[in-house]
Design an enzyme around this catalytic site. Structure first.
Site, PDB file in Angstrom:
ATOM      1  N   SER A   1      34.536  33.372  43.618  1.00  0.00           N
ATOM      2  CA  SER A   1      33.495  33.247  44.222  1.00  0.00           C
ATOM      3  C   SER A   1      34.189  34.972  43.586  1.00  0.00           C
ATOM      4  O   SER A   1      34.669  34.756  42.516  1.00  0.00           O
ATOM      5  CB  SER A   1      34.342  34.004  45.972  1.00  0.00           C
ATOM      6  OG  SER A   1      35.686  34.363  45.531  1.00  0.00           O
ATOM      7  N   LYS A   2      33.526  36.096  44.035  1.00  0.00           N
ATOM      8  CA  LYS A   2      33.647  38.099  43.556  1.00  0.00           C
ATOM      9  C   LYS A   2      35.331  37.809  43.600  1.00  0.00           C
ATOM     10  O   LYS A   2      35.196  38.489  42.116  1.00  0.00           O
ATOM     11  CB  LYS A   2      33.222  38.704  44.997  1.00  0.00           C
ATOM     12  CG  LYS A   2      31.457  39.361  44.643  1.00  0.00           C
ATOM     13  CD  LYS A   2      31.325  40.080  43.424  1.00  0.00           C
ATOM     14  CE  LYS A   2      31.006  40.766  42.658  1.00  0.00           C
ATOM     15  NZ  LYS A   2      30.403  40.783  41.154  1.00  0.00           N
ATOM     16  N   ARG A   3      36.230  37.045  43.803  1.00  0.00           N
ATOM     17  CA  ARG A   3      37.649  38.189  43.738  1.00  0.00           C
ATOM     18  C   ARG A   3      37.524  37.379  42.620  1.00  0.00           C
ATOM     19  O   ARG A   3      39.165  37.239  42.117  1.00  0.00           O
ATOM     20  CB  ARG A   3      38.081  36.857  45.064  1.00  0.00           C
ATOM     21  CG  ARG A   3      38.489  37.425  46.145  1.00  0.00           C
ATOM     22  CD  ARG A   3      38.807  36.712  46.910  1.00  0.00           C
ATOM     23  NE  ARG A   3      38.687  35.322  47.465  1.00  0.00           N
ATOM     24  CZ  ARG A   3      39.608  34.489  47.372  1.00  0.00           C
ATOM     25  NH1 ARG A   3      40.639  34.979  46.903  1.00  0.00           N
ATOM     26  NH2 ARG A   3      39.220  33.193  47.247  1.00  0.00           N
TER      27      ARG A   3
END
Ligand code: GLU
Length: 491
Positions: free
Chosen positions: A254-256
């Site tokens: 994900s974006k993380r």
């Protein structure tokens, strides 16, 4: 398995293409090219609510950028079009009606409110979610009553209540689903659009798709699809579900974990050849050790046998390293051409445009070794273009030196440089190296001071080459500025 291989990439334009989508596209493309088959792009735009403006263009642009050109699909057309599902509604309606007539599907009039209540009740009772088949056996009378009320029904598939649906996944092997675990899912929605399941099956059949290579998240949809193929009397394609992609902490990517959209990688200055190589290794390997593989070799060697069953880990450090390798392997011209748009964009507005091509050409070899991305290039070369350098004058004073020693060293260096008739790497080296000894300094100390004076940075490309590119006048100017900065009391 040769020319009859027909695979498709079937994105839903509900967002910008991310690493997972494009990995799926790449594996399909590699598979088609390996077998001399066809690679088809089909836009699954049946979710009107979640449709994102510009997503189709972004998807197609990403494919083009990576060189994953398609044989049939948007823009290029083909025998089995249209390739946008929103333009094929009539076909889905016909198939849905046929399924109802055959007794494999039925109209469902349940209101959203009723369905919500049903779901809440299932949660309360800790029952698995799924439609309770309320409308599965409506009598003709009940049905016409509902019609009279003006309710637009959905069409649901009449899933067999017992039995199993087994299939052989080309990556996972034998997979079996119990039919009773599958609810009567929707085929046609009340807005007239088909669901993914109906449109996907109908199109894979009509477009003569031989192999479906898609992400693991679709595995549980496959028994639904197979039951539908069976009901329609179509022979199903072969299925291969690609492993998930996880971040380095083994949670879903994900974006993380950094950028996930391919467009962002492009903007950050990753090369398309890096992305192809890197994405190919997300779930496939040549031999468990080779990292750098050319597109041609990928096509030659790609096989589903070497796609792993276990999740692939997205390693950002490896991606940066790989991009550095690909950047270094470019010819100087190619590197310069690719870096230019980043320079135009990334250098301060005060730098005059267009950038002088000959000057740029001299600079680029000095940083090609060091750039990990094209977007880093402006920062690496900024000091070649800006008038004033902005640095803390304390940086001029190297280890084991003080202000006085530094001042003296810069003054001497300035005098030596001013005397030079030819100003190039060799002549600079021939005066500055002996100067260090003469001043009782280590070369590292003198060159460190000069590096800061000339570039404003403690780390920069090779000093003499840098100075030669900047030219004598500019170097003397910068040494003067450094002397002034040193003389000024530190603020
Ligand atoms: N439209 C689906 C997606 O966005 C396609 C899944 C499939 O390949 O069947 O991933």
């Amino acid at each position: 398995m040769t020319s009859q291989v027909r695979v498709r990439f079937a994105p839903s334009p509900t967002g910008y293409p991310h690493v997972g989508n494009i990995r799926t596209a790449l594996f399909n493309w590699l598979f088609s090219r390996h077998w001399g088959g066809s690679f088809i792009v089909r836009i699954e735009d049946t979710d009107v609510v979640r449709k994102v403006e510009g997503a189709v263009e972004a998807i197609l642009d990403s494919l083009r950028w990576l060189g994953l050109l398609w044989d049939e699909g948007p823009e290029v057309g083909g025998k089995h079009g249209p390739y946008f599902q929103s333009q094929r509604l009539k076909t889905y309606h016909e198939v849905a009606e046929r399924l109802v007539l055959q007794g494999n599907a039925y109209y469902c009039y349940c209101s959203p409110r009723r369905l919500e209540g049903m779901r809440a009740e299932q949660v309360r009772r800790k029952q698995p979610p799924g439609y309770d088949r309320h409308c599965r056996n409506l009598s003709p009378k009940e049905r016409s009553q509902k019609e009279d009320e003006g309710i637009t029904p959905v069409v649901r598939f009449k899933t067999p209540l017992e039995g199993k649906t087994p299939f052989n996944d080309l990556i996972r092997g034998e997979v079996v689903f119990e039919n009773r675990a599958i609810d009567d899912y929707v085929l046609l929605k009340s807005d007239g659009y088909p669901t993914y399941h109906l449109a996907n099956v109908v199109d894979d059949h009509l477009m003569q798709i031989s192999h479906v290579l898609r992400a693991e998240e679709w595995l549980s949809s496959t028994p639904r699809h197979l039951l539908l193929y069976q009901a329609l009397g179509f022979s199903p394609p072969q299925f291969a579900h690609l492993p998930m992609i996880l971040g380095s902490d083994r949670s879903k990517l994900s974006k993380r974990h950094g950028a996930v959209s391919i467009t962002e990688y492009r903007e950050e200055g990753y090369l398309p050849e890096t992305m192809v190589n890197f994405l190919a290794l997300l779930g496939w390997s040549l031999d468990d050790k080779t990292e750098i593989i050319s597109p041609k070799e990928l096509v030659d060697k790609f096989s589903l046998e070497r796609v792993s069953k276990t999740a692939a880990i997205f390693n950002k450090d490896k991606l940066s390293w790989m991009n550095g390798v690909y950047i270094r392997s470019l010819s100087l011209d190619d590197f310069t051409q690719r870096a230019l748009p980043f320079l135009e964009e990334g250098l301060p507005a005060s730098v005059k445009r267009p950038l002088p091509p000959d000057y740029v050409k001299k600079i680029m070899p000095l940083i090609q070794e060091r750039a990990k991305t094209l977007a880093e290039v402006p920062e690496l070369v900024r000091f070649f273009f800006t008038q004033e350098l902005d640095y803390d004058s304390r940086l001029l004073i190297g280890k084991g030196m003080n202000q006085e020693v530094t001042f003296g060293a810069l003054k001497e260096a300035k005098a030596k440089i001013a005397e030079l008739k030819t100003f190039d790497t060799d002549s600079l080296e021939s005066v500055l190296r002996p100067l260090a000894a003469g001043l009782g300094l280590k070369t590292g100390q003198l060159f460190g001071t000069l590096r800061v004076a000339i570039t404003g940075q403690t780390a920069a490309p090779p000093l003499f080459q840098t100075m030669a590119v900047l030219g004598k006048e500019k170097c003397l100017e910068r040494i003067n500025d450094a002397l002034e900065n040193l003389a000024r009391p530190a603020s």
